[in-house]
Structures are given as structure tokens and as C-alpha cells.
Design a protein around this motif. Structure first.
Motif, PDB file in Angstrom:
ATOM      1  N   ASN A  24       0.807  -1.216   0.000  1.00  0.00           N
ATOM      2  CA  ASN A  24       0.000   0.000   0.000  1.00  0.00           C
ATOM      3  C   ASN A  24       0.850   1.281   0.000  1.00  0.00           C
ATOM      4  OD1 ASN A  24      -2.358   1.296  -0.232  1.00  0.00           O
ATOM      5  ND2 ASN A  24      -3.180   0.694   1.747  1.00  0.00           N
ATOM      6  N   TYR A  25       0.308   2.331  -0.580  1.00  0.00           N
ATOM      7  CA  TYR A  25       0.955   3.649  -0.528  1.00  0.00           C
ATOM      8  C   TYR A  25       0.257   4.429   0.564  1.00  0.00           C
ATOM      9  CZ  TYR A  25       2.787   2.476  -5.128  1.00  0.00           C
ATOM     10  OH  TYR A  25       3.444   1.871  -6.157  1.00  0.00           O
ATOM     11  N   ASP A  26       0.989   5.257   1.296  1.00  0.00           N
ATOM     12  CA  ASP A  26       0.253   6.005   2.315  1.00  0.00           C
ATOM     13  C   ASP A  26      -0.243   7.340   1.786  1.00  0.00           C
ATOM     14  OD1 ASP A  26       2.554   7.473   2.365  1.00  0.00           O
ATOM     15  OD2 ASP A  26       3.274   6.647   4.260  1.00  0.00           O
ATOM     16  N   GLY A  27      -0.450   7.390   0.493  1.00  0.00           N
ATOM     17  CA  GLY A  27      -1.088   8.573  -0.064  1.00  0.00           C
ATOM     18  C   GLY A  27      -0.086   9.642  -0.444  1.00  0.00           C
ATOM     19  N   LEU A  28       0.911   9.878   0.428  1.00  0.00           N
ATOM     20  CA  LEU A  28       1.864  10.953   0.173  1.00  0.00           C
ATOM     21  C   LEU A  28       3.091  10.474  -0.598  1.00  0.00           C
ATOM     22  CD1 LEU A  28       1.821  12.602   3.697  1.00  0.00           C
ATOM     23  CD2 LEU A  28       1.014  13.640   1.572  1.00  0.00           C
ATOM     24  N   GLU A  29       3.206   9.141  -0.741  1.00  0.00           N
ATOM     25  CA  GLU A  29       4.446   8.587  -1.242  1.00  0.00           C
ATOM     26  C   GLU A  29       4.690   8.914  -2.723  1.00  0.00           C
ATOM     27  OE1 GLU A  29       6.551   4.399   0.013  1.00  0.00           O
ATOM     28  OE2 GLU A  29       4.420   4.627   0.179  1.00  0.00           O
ATOM     29  N   GLY A  30       5.567   9.827  -3.009  1.00  0.00           N
ATOM     30  CA  GLY A  30       5.967  10.096  -4.389  1.00  0.00           C
ATOM     31  C   GLY A  30       7.108   9.168  -4.759  1.00  0.00           C
ATOM     32  N   PHE A  31       7.509   9.185  -6.037  1.00  0.00           N
ATOM     33  CA  PHE A  31       8.587   8.293  -6.445  1.00  0.00           C
ATOM     34  C   PHE A  31       9.881   8.615  -5.706  1.00  0.00           C
ATOM     35  CE2 PHE A  31      11.910   6.945  -9.587  1.00  0.00           C
ATOM     36  CZ  PHE A  31      11.782   5.601  -9.304  1.00  0.00           C
ATOM     37  N   GLY A  32      10.108   9.910  -5.434  1.00  0.00           N
ATOM     38  CA  GLY A  32      11.294  10.308  -4.680  1.00  0.00           C
ATOM     39  C   GLY A  32      11.367   9.609  -3.331  1.00  0.00           C
ATOM     40  N   ASP A  33      10.198   9.457  -2.677  1.00  0.00           N
ATOM     41  CA  ASP A  33      10.175   8.770  -1.381  1.00  0.00           C
ATOM     42  C   ASP A  33      10.540   7.304  -1.550  1.00  0.00           C
ATOM     43  OD1 ASP A  33       9.228  11.016   0.125  1.00  0.00           O
ATOM     44  OD2 ASP A  33       7.295  10.722  -0.858  1.00  0.00           O
ATOM     45  N   ILE A  34      10.032   6.704  -2.639  1.00  0.00           N
ATOM     46  CA  ILE A  34      10.346   5.291  -2.889  1.00  0.00           C
ATOM     47  C   ILE A  34      11.846   5.132  -3.117  1.00  0.00           C
ATOM     48  CG2 ILE A  34      10.082   3.438  -4.600  1.00  0.00           C
ATOM     49  CD1 ILE A  34       7.181   4.069  -4.733  1.00  0.00           C
ATOM     50  N   VAL A  35      12.433   6.046  -3.879  1.00  0.00           N
ATOM     51  CA  VAL A  35      13.876   5.965  -4.133  1.00  0.00           C
ATOM     52  C   VAL A  35      14.649   6.125  -2.829  1.00  0.00           C
ATOM     53  CG1 VAL A  35      15.828   7.036  -5.313  1.00  0.00           C
ATOM     54  CG2 VAL A  35      13.654   6.777  -6.493  1.00  0.00           C
ATOM     55  N   ARG A  36      14.249   7.095  -2.037  1.00  0.00           N
ATOM     56  CA  ARG A  36      14.960   7.330  -0.771  1.00  0.00           C
ATOM     57  C   ARG A  36      14.844   6.132   0.161  1.00  0.00           C
ATOM     58  NH1 ARG A  36      13.418  12.611  -1.080  1.00  0.00           N
ATOM     59  NH2 ARG A  36      11.519  12.216   0.085  1.00  0.00           N
ATOM     60  N   LYS A  37      13.610   5.612   0.305  1.00  0.00           N
ATOM     61  CA  LYS A  37      13.407   4.454   1.191  1.00  0.00           C
ATOM     62  C   LYS A  37      14.158   3.241   0.657  1.00  0.00           C
ATOM     63  CE  LYS A  37       8.880   5.572   3.100  1.00  0.00           C
ATOM     64  NZ  LYS A  37       7.451   5.281   2.980  1.00  0.00           N
ATOM     65  N   GLY A  38      14.088   3.039  -0.656  1.00  0.00           N
ATOM     66  CA  GLY A  38      14.763   1.895  -1.265  1.00  0.00           C
ATOM     67  C   GLY A  38      16.265   1.964  -1.078  1.00  0.00           C
ATOM     68  N   ALA A  39      16.813   3.174  -1.189  1.00  0.00           N
ATOM     69  CA  ALA A  39      18.260   3.329  -1.042  1.00  0.00           C
ATOM     70  C   ALA A  39      18.671   3.152   0.418  1.00  0.00           C
ATOM     71  CB  ALA A  39      18.690   4.699  -1.557  1.00  0.00           C
ATOM     72  N   ALA A  40      17.782   3.550   1.331  1.00  0.00           N
ATOM     73  CA  ALA A  40      18.117   3.441   2.755  1.00  0.00           C
ATOM     74  C   ALA A  40      17.975   2.000   3.248  1.00  0.00           C
ATOM     75  CB  ALA A  40      17.215   4.371   3.571  1.00  0.00           C
ATOM     76  N   ASN A  41      17.140   1.213   2.562  1.00  0.00           N
ATOM     77  CA  ASN A  41      16.915  -0.173   2.975  1.00  0.00           C
ATOM     78  C   ASN A  41      18.046  -1.062   2.454  1.00  0.00           C
ATOM     79  OD1 ASN A  41      15.959  -2.989   2.393  1.00  0.00           O
ATOM     80  ND2 ASN A  41      14.176  -2.260   3.507  1.00  0.00           N
ATOM     81  N   SER A  42      18.709  -1.783   3.345  1.00  0.00           N
ATOM     82  CA  SER A  42      19.911  -2.506   2.913  1.00  0.00           C
ATOM     83  C   SER A  42      19.566  -3.637   1.942  1.00  0.00           C
ATOM     84  CB  SER A  42      20.662  -3.058   4.121  1.00  0.00           C
ATOM     85  OG  SER A  42      19.820  -3.920   4.847  1.00  0.00           O
ATOM     86  N   PHE A  43      18.382  -4.253   2.089  1.00  0.00           N
ATOM     87  CA  PHE A  43      18.013  -5.337   1.175  1.00  0.00           C
ATOM     88  C   PHE A  43      17.757  -4.800  -0.231  1.00  0.00           C
ATOM     89  CE2 PHE A  43      14.542  -7.706  -0.935  1.00  0.00           C
ATOM     90  CZ  PHE A  43      15.219  -8.892  -1.198  1.00  0.00           C
ATOM     91  N   SER A  44      16.875  -3.804  -0.353  1.00  0.00           N
ATOM     92  CA  SER A  44      16.513  -3.360  -1.698  1.00  0.00           C
ATOM     93  C   SER A  44      17.673  -2.659  -2.402  1.00  0.00           C
ATOM     94  CB  SER A  44      15.268  -2.464  -1.674  1.00  0.00           C
ATOM     95  OG  SER A  44      15.434  -1.409  -0.774  1.00  0.00           O
ATOM     96  N   SER A  45      18.509  -1.916  -1.641  1.00  0.00           N
ATOM     97  CA  SER A  45      19.623  -1.248  -2.320  1.00  0.00           C
ATOM     98  C   SER A  45      20.653  -2.269  -2.794  1.00  0.00           C
ATOM     99  CB  SER A  45      20.255  -0.183  -1.422  1.00  0.00           C
ATOM    100  OG  SER A  45      20.761  -0.765  -0.250  1.00  0.00           O
TER     101      SER A  45
END
Lengths: 311, 602
Positions: A24-45
Motif C-alpha cells: 500500500n501507498y500512504d497517499g503521500l508517497e511520491g517516487f522520490g520517497d520510494i527511491v529514498r526508502k529503497g536506497a536506505a533499505n539494505s536489502f533493496s539497495s
């Protein structure tokens, strides 16, 4: 099974995920947020890094598509596949709103994938097979789509690490308490919390798996073991920065001790473990179609004839 | 006379090497380690500096550390004693690190050098400069001025937070200082913290937010927080600040004065935040103007040199140039603590009597355009690209320019990687992302699909120096993007946009001038002038863009994503190019089009 019919487990799971769209998206999640979260997450990065550049990626069970969107960085083309049309429509909504070009989404059943053999550089299937009626057969289906030398990433509930969850779930039923009162899950969006609780505690079907079981699947399907997340203690994969760097499997005893140890670590987060492998590059059973330079897109790789194509 | 300057162990480590007064190389450690504001011992930077100068460690006459560790310790201890028993926790949290890293610094630096080069570095060759003297040296010695007033403004060094003085020939004399805890840098950082941005990094965001607001809190700040004297000296009211005793910056009394607790990074920016940003910016500008006048009265010099973290506030610098008493201003491009490494090396060299020979040359400024870091040959670039299987084309010198202009006019965003890496926080045309400033969509496009951020700040223009006065109200060149000027009215759209219904961040989307991607909501712009002498290829690119489009400027933003350091090597650049929606990458004479990188099918 004839096309167009599904077994009862698949139908129940599909109905469940049509109702709750996960993660789910929490409504505010833009692609920039996905990139930031993905880069911060050790598994996805680390996953994006292991996939590399200019690759074709298939995500089976992509849900609302966050990981698929993240993996289309690095000039990769990603095909996200899921049973739930309502989840996929959120993925497509995000794609259109953020003007993304290299992620696409199609509704498919993992037992009936309209995808050619050996057509993707990487296949990712994280937390999905344990909700299918036959995880072993589903695994055969997904590795079929990977090119020789391609990456296979499979995440499953672990038989040991899932124990704390099972106990907690039982406790809830006994005390008849509201889950949201008891579950501490850090998120600022209550909708995300309730989605997560439903996915974890009210799933209509789940199976549990051991690492040795998955290693057997790998052997049978001629997939070379790369590493395991979390790493098996006492192996060369332990304590490395990159969870996708090649490691040995350790012996049966070390694997058992590691999995028991997971009860206290990943057990708190749901008990999902990930096994990474590569299809042998000399795998003769795979015929890699030469699509380099051809005008085919990953969408064209998928036979879309009888499927509900949503994008 | 060969001196190696080092700054480390606080934030933003760096090394610089100076030979007979000539700056040979200078680089920040984060560019190698890829850790933003890396504070570790600058192993890679030291190695690079020696390589660039083609010398061995034994050839060095001095290794200079940028501050006096014992004095800093003295400040920590005295601050604690003054506030005891409050601040016990923060003092003792800081103490072990200081005890280990700073108190025994001589030994620590020698140990690290020994690890690096397998030989003992003689302790008599290891010297320490004063923090503000390092800043002052970095501001004055490379400046084009024979003599000048000097103003150093930062958070805190050893004790000094503000220093004024004079440089003449080879000597620098700091005559007055304001001491911790009274600090413009820390005042501004306290507001940075309060507004929900990261201290030491988010200060420029406060500056960028200010034009959206009104200075409604100026009185509140002047009456309660800071006692600003006519000569620019000041005292802070410590009831409002917590940096002496605590690890956070503001007190509940501060919160009460500004109508609420500090903003969390996830909370939206409101009108109130914008007004607060505008107010603190106004107060800072006023303080800087007054301090400038004081330097002038003390020294009667017609030129001024600036350094220290606060000197990166290019809005205040612009006002000081336009409204202050000085004819000319020169700001050290690495004004923050990274620049201390260069200042320390220069201080020792010129202190020992080495002449400032760059004054006799053209350009008279000794910074070489701040292009002081690593460079890569076309052969190295091509070898790398071939190794990773990139699809690229090697062009001749003229084609590189033409094809890049083609891409820019086709509204592509171009990664531009050339020559030596910049020293300091700004990309000045060697590690830059370039785009067409005339495009109304470009600000959004670059932010959302390349930088992956939502931003309320416009981008900066890089303009041919020859055309500056035609477009901007700036009385002097701004080689280092450290001055803000207004766009001349002839370039404003007419009639002016109707903004009555627009509030806050919506205002940025409005087209105000012919160059919307680089125009702030108050018609200001953070200008960089491009000069043939310091960056000839970039200059030629701008000339070609000008002759093709009639526009002598491009949008220039640093070549990095998110919160990563600016790219250093071809590999960093390639990864950044591939990881984002940048359409074209130009590295040396090699050009890569994203659309040719297989298997993109669109």
C-alpha cells in the motif's frame, strides 16, 4: 487445471489481496520517497546493485509495486505480476502520476505465467510462494523465466523464525484482543499498520519452509546458491557488507543453528528469509531467446492473449 | 617549501597541498569514501594530494592541522564548568571522543601517517594552525587582493566564532574576535534545527526558504535572542539555546516564542516556518552588513575577504557587496571547515615568507577556479566505459560541444564530467548536471526524476561572465556561485503573474522570468559566472549554447543524487547517470545517450 479456473486456495488468496492492497501507498508517497526508502533499505539497495544496469527484471507478486518501481532505476525494465487487480491498479496509478516508463504491470497467476522461458535477467519473488497452494511447483514456474546466469531471489516464511508469530497469533485468539492494540509497528500511517496486521495475521493461506528445503529446490532446478539473508553463521557470507556476494551454504548443523537463531532476530519482523541463487550459465534446458536489439519490450515477451492486461 | 594541510575529526575532512605558495591540489574525503561529510582521517585525500604533487611523504616540509586541539578542549571544559551541573550528559558524551581524537592528536596523526606510508613522520614537522587563522588564510592568500579586510564567520572554532582583521602581502592579522557561545553560525544552525533541517547541511535550505516568507519575527529575534550592537558585535541570550548544555539546539522558551515545537522533517512547511526563515535570514544579513562596516572602519581597505561556514550564505554576501562599503569581495569557495585544510597549508607557507606569486599572473585569483581535485584522462574514461559495457561514442573537441548543445536544446538533462573535481560544496562546471534554464518544467523535472526530492529551491545558473550585467544586477563576477543577485526587470514576464491565490510553495511553479528554472520567488538567483581562463571547455559550451539559443546561461546543479556526495570518478558519474533519468552523459570527449543503453525500448 483448465485455463480460467483457479484452485480454491488461489481464489481465497486472490480475494484477500483484492480486498487489502499490500504493502500500500500512504497517499503521500511520491517516487522520490520510494527511491529514498529503497536506497536506505539494505536489502533493496543491495538487490538493485546486484541486478545492475540495463536488465530485464520480473517481480512475481509485486503487490502495489513499490519494489518494482524502485528496481526500474539503473535503466532496468521491470515487469510486475500479481493476482490482485486492485493492488496493480495502485501500482499503475503511481507509475502514471510519477511519469515512470520502465515498470509495467500485468495480472497473472504464478501457475499460469504467460512468459517465455529464459527471458529475464532477474526474477524476484519475495514473500509470495508461501501463499500459493503448491510452492514447490510455483518455484519451478518462476525459475523457468530466468535466463542462464540470471538472478533468482526468493523470500519465504521460515518454519522456525515464524514461531513467535504463530504464538502471538494464538494468544490474540485466546484473549480476543484487538491486534492493533498489541502489535507495535512503527509507521505514521494507521492504514499501513492495519494493512500489515491483516497481511500477517489474517492471511487465508500460508505455508512454512526451511532453508534446507529451499536448497533442495535449488539443486533440483539447477540453481546455484549465492547467499541467504540473513546469512548462515560460520559461512563466508556472514558479516559481509553485500548480502548478494557469493557464499557457501554451510553444513546442516550450522543451518539449523542459524534458523533457530532467526527466532530472535527476523522472528520479530514476521520470519521472512530470502535465498538468492543464479541459474547455471551452462543450463542446457534453458533456451535464451536472442532479443537484444529487437524491438520487443518485456511486455512483448509476455504472451498476453488470454490474460487480463492491466497496463 | 611543501606543506600538506589536513582538516579532520569534526565534520567534512579534507586535505590540501601547497608548494611554494602555489595550490597544487585540494579535495574533500567524502568524494572518495562516498560518505557525506566524512569526518575520518582523510586517507584518500592525503594520498591523492601527494600523487598530484608527485612527492613522497618525506618530501613534505610540514603537515599542518587546521586547529589547535588543546584550545578546543579548553572550550569544552570551560563551557561545561560554566553551566555545571547542567550539560553533564552531553559533555561526557563528547569527552571520550575528544580525549581520544583531539587531545592526543599529534600522536593520532603521526600514527595514521605511519599506517599510510610505513615511515615515521617527525613530530617537529607536524604543526597546528588556529581555526580562524586557517579560515582567514584560505580567504586572503588565494584572493586577488594585495591587501584586504578579512571577516571570518562560522559556528565555532576553538573559541572564536567571528574574527575580523587585515591581510597585507604575506601577513594576516586578526585584531578582534567574538567568542563562543556567541555565534552567528550557531544562531543560524539553531533555526535550521528548529525548522526541521539537518544542522551543518540544511542551512542553505533555510536561506532558500526565506524568500517565501515575511520578516514578521525580526523584532522577536532582536529583542529576545540576540543583542546586536551597531558595530555588528552581538551577544546571544542563552536562555533560548541549548547547544552549550545539550545535544539539541533550542529550549522550550525558544519554542514558546516562535509558536510551537521544532518542525519534524516529515511535517509540511507552513507559512509560519517561512516567516521564521525569512526573519532569521534578515537578522543574519543585518549582522553581516554591520560587521562588514566595522571591518571597513578598522582597516579602511577597499576589498574584503570572507570565509567560515556563514560565508556560504550567498544572499548575505550579495547584499554586503551591493550595500556595504567594499568595492570588491572575494569569498573562499570552500568556506566551511573543509577549506580549513587549504587555509592551514597556506598559513604555514606564507607565514614562512613564501610570496603570493599568483598576484602577478592572470587570473589574479590563486584558486584555479576551485578545480583542485582528481581528473581522469579520456583513455581512463573510455577504458572504464568499455569495461562496464556502456554504449558510448568518442567525439572530437568541437563535436562534444555541439552534441551537448543539441541535447540541452532538446530538453535533455545532461551529466557533464570534465577535468578536475571542484573543492568546496559547489559544482562549478566540472561535476555538474546541466539543463535548459528557459524551460518552465525543468525545475520540477530535475528535482523529481534526477535528484529525487521535492524542493522549494530553484536551481542556479552558470552564465558567461561577459554577459553577467545584461541579465543580473550584480556588480562583480561570481566565479564560485557565492553571490546572489536579482534578475534584471527586462527579463521579467509582463504582465507580472497573478499570485493572489497562491501561498507558500505553490509560488515556485509560477513563471516570472524568461528563465523560470533558475528564478526564485523574489526574482533572485544564485549566479555563477563562467570564465574562459579557468574553465575553457565549459565556457565554449556556454558560448555555443548562446549562439544557438540567444541564452548565455545554463542551469547548473551538482552531479549527485539525493544526499550523496558529488561524484568524483567516472564510475561514480556512470552510476549516477544510470541510476537516474538523466538523458545524456558527457565525460571528457565521450558521450553516452540513455536511449542507446540496451535494453531501453522507448
Amino acid at each position: 487445471m483448465p485455463h480460467g479456473e483457479r484452485d480454491p486456495v488461489t481464489s481465497r488468496v486472490k480475494a484477500f489481496y483484492e480486498d487489502i492492497t499490500f504493502p500500500n501507498y500512504d497517499g503521500l508517497e511520491g517516487f522520490g520517497d520510494i527511491v529514498r526508502k529503497g536506497a536506505a533499505n539494505s536489502f533493496s539497495s543491495a538487490l538493485l546493485n546486484a541486478i545492475g544496469f540495463n536488465k530485464l527484471v520480473l517481480e512475481i507478486g509485486c503487490g502495489t509495486g513499490q519494489l518494482s518501481h524502485y528496481l526500474q532505476l539503473n535503466n532496468n525494465e521491470v515487469l510486475g505480476v500479481d493476482l490482485s487487480v486492485s493492488s496493480l491498479s495502485l501500482a499503475i496509478k503511481h507509475k502514471l502520476e510519477n511519469d515512470l516508463h520502465r515498470s509495467s504491470f500485468v495480472q497473472m497467476d504464478v501457475f499460469d505465467l504467460a512468459i517465455k522461458d529464459a527471458s529475464f535477467d532477474a526474477v524476484v519473488c519475495n514473500g509470495v510462494l508461501h501463499h500459493t497452494p503448491n510452492p514447490r511447483r510455483a518455484f519451478t514456474e518462476i525459475v523457468r523465466t530466468v535466463k542462464p546466469g540470471g538472478l533468482v531471489v526468493v523470500g519465504l516464511y521460515n518454519r522456525f523464525a515464524r514461531i513467535p508469530f504463530k504464538l502471538r497469533s494464538l494468544l490474540f485468539r485466546l484473549v480476543r484482543r484487538q491486534h492493533k492494540d498489541v502489535v507495535s509497528r512503527r509507521s505514521n500511517d494507521p492504514r499501513k499498520v492495519s494493512t500489515w496486521i491483516r497481511d500477517q495475521y489474517f492471511n487465508p493461506h500460508e505455508t512454512l519452509h526451511t532453508l534446507d528445503e529451499v536448497l533442495r529446490w535449488f539443486r533440483e532446478e539447477r540453481i546455484e546458491f549465492v547467499n541467504c539473508i540473513p546469512a548462515v553463521i560460520g559461512t563466508s557470507g556472514e558479516g559481509r557488507g553485500d548480502p548478494f556476494a557469493p557464499s557457501d551454504t554451510g553444513n546442516r548443523f550450522l543451518r539449523l543453528v542459524s534458523q533457530l537463531g532467526w527466532i530472535g532476530t527476523i522472528g520479530r519482523e514476521g520470519g521472512l528469509f530470502v535465498v538468492v541463487g543464479r541459474r547455471r550459465s551452462d543450463d542446457a534446458s534453458a533456451k535464451a531467446p536472442d532479443i537484444r536489439g529487437a524491438s520487443e519490450t518485456p511486455m512483448a515477451v509476455a504472451r498476453t492473449s488470454r490474460q487480463t492486461t492491466t497496463s | 617549501m611543501l606543506a600538506l594541510g589536513i582538516s579532520a575529526f569534526y565534520h567534512d575532512s579534507a586535505a590540501a597541498i601547497v608548494g611554494d605558495g602555489e595550490i597544487i591540489a585540494a579535495v574533500q574525503e567524502e568524494r572518495f569514501s562516498r560518505r557525506k561529510a566524512d569526518a575520518g582521517f582523510p586517507v584518500n585525500s592525503v594520498n591523492y594530494c601527494l600523487r598530484a604533487a608527485d612527492v613522497q611523504i618525506a618530501d613534505l616540509d610540514y603537515v599542518v592541522y587546521y586547529e589547535k586541539p588543546l584550545l578546543t578542549f579548553d572550550r569544552l571544559l570551560e563551557t561545561y564548568l560554566a553551566f555545571a551541573p547542567r550539560g553533564f550528559r552531553s559533555f561526557f558524551r563528547a569527552l571520550p571522543i575528544w580525549a581520544k581524537e583531539k587531545l592526543f592528536l599529534t600522536q593520532l596523526i603521526r600514527d595514521r601517517l605511519k599506517e599510510l606510508f610505513q615511515e615515521d613522520f617527525p613530530s617537529e614537522k607536524l604543526v597546528f594552525s588556529f581555526h580562524h587563522h586557517s579560515h582567514a588564510a584560505s580567504a586572503f592568500y588565494p584572493s586577488p587582493f594585495e591587501r584586504a579586510g578579512i571577516l571570518v564567520l562560522d559556528g565555532v572554532g576553538e573559541w572564536a566564532t567571528t574574527s575580523i582583521g587585515r591581510g597585507a602581502g604575506n601577513s594576516i592579522e586578526l585584531s578582534k574576535e567574538i567568542r563562543f557561545p556567541n555565534s552567528l553560525g550557531l544562531l543560524y544552525s539553531a533555526f535550521t534545527y528548529y525548522l526541521g533541517f539537518a544542522v551543518n547541511e540544511g542551512e542553505y535550505k533555510v536561506m532558500g526558504l526565506a524568500p517565501y516568507g515575511s520578516p514578521t519575527y525580526v523584532d522577536a529575534i532582536i529583542t529576545n535572542l540576540i543583542d546586536l550592537k551597531p558595530d555588528g558585535s552581538f551577544r546571544l541570550n542563552l536562555e533560548y539555546f541549548d547547544y552549550c548544555t545539550n545535544l539539541k539546539m533550542t529550549t522550550t522558551k525558544f519554542d514558546a516564542l516562535f509558536g510551537g515545537p521544532p518542525r519534524l522533517p516529515s511535517e509540511p512547511l507552513t507559512r509560519r516556518h517561512m516567516d521564521i526563515a525569512r526573519s532569521i535570514q534578515s537578522v543574519l544579513e543585518e549582522a553581516v552588513l554591520r560587521l562588514g562596516r566595522t571591518v571597513y572602519q578598522e582597516t579602511k581597505e577597499k576589498s574584503l575577504c570572507l570565509a567560515g561556514g556563514v560565508a556560504l550564505n550567498c544572499v548575505a554576501n550579495g547584499r554586503l557587496l551591493r550595500e556595504g562599503p567594499f568595492e570588491e569581495i572575494w569569498v573562499q569557495p570552500a568556506a566551511g571547515d573543509a577549506g580549513g585544510a587549504l587555509g592551514a597549508a597556506l598559513a604555514v607557507s606564507h607565514g614562512a615568507g613564501v610570496q603570493r606569486r599568483h598576484l602577478a599572473k592572470s587570473p589574479r585569483d590563486g584558486m584555479h577556479g576551485a578545480f583542485l581535485g582528481p581528473q581522469f584522462t579520456d583513455a581512463e574514461i573510455c577504458a572504464f566505459l568499455t569495461r562496464v559495457g556502456a554504449v558510448y561514442e568518442v567525439l572530437d573537441d568541437q563535436q562534444v560541444i555541439e552534441k551537448t548543445v543539441d541535447a540541452l536544446t532538446e530538453q535533455e538533462v545532461v551529466g557533464w564530467f570534465q577535468g578536475r573535481l571542484e573543492y568546496g560544496p559547489r559544482a562549478l562546471g566540472n561535476r555538474s548536471i546541466l539543463a535548459d534554464p528557459r524551460s518552465p518544467q525543468m525545475q520540477r523535472k530535475v528535482n523529481l526524476s534526477i535528484k529525487y526530492r521535492e524542493s522549494f529551491r530553484p536551481f542556479a545558473p552558470a552564465i558567461l561572465a561577459e554577459h553577467l550585467s545584461q541579465y543580473f544586477d550584480l556588480p562583480a563576477d561570481s566565479q564560485y556561485m557565492l553571490l546572489v543577485g536579482q534578475i534584471r526587470p527586462s527579463w521579467h514576464v509582463s504582465p507580472p503573474p497573478d499570485e493572489t491565490d497562491l501561498t507558500g510553495l505553490m509560488k515556485l511553479g509560477v513563471r516570472r522570468t524568461e528563465f523560470p528554472a533558475i528564478t526564485h520567488v523574489d526574482y533572485s538567483s544564485r549566479v555563477q559566472t563562467v570564465h574562459e581562463a579557468t574553465n575553457s571547455r565549459f565556457h565554449r559550451l556556454l558560448k555555443a549554447f548562446h549562439s544557438r539559443t540567444g541564452c548565455p546561461m545554463v542551469l547548473n546543479t551538482s552531479f549527485n543524487v539525493r544526499d550523496e556526495p558529488i561524484v568524483c570518478s567516472p564510475e561514480d558519474a556512470y552510476r549516477c547517470f544510470m541510476g537516474t533519468e538523466m538523458g545524456v552523459l558527457v565525460m571528457g570527449t565521450a558521450i553516452l545517450y540513455k536511449s542507446n543503453q540496451w535494453p531501453l525500448s522507448h
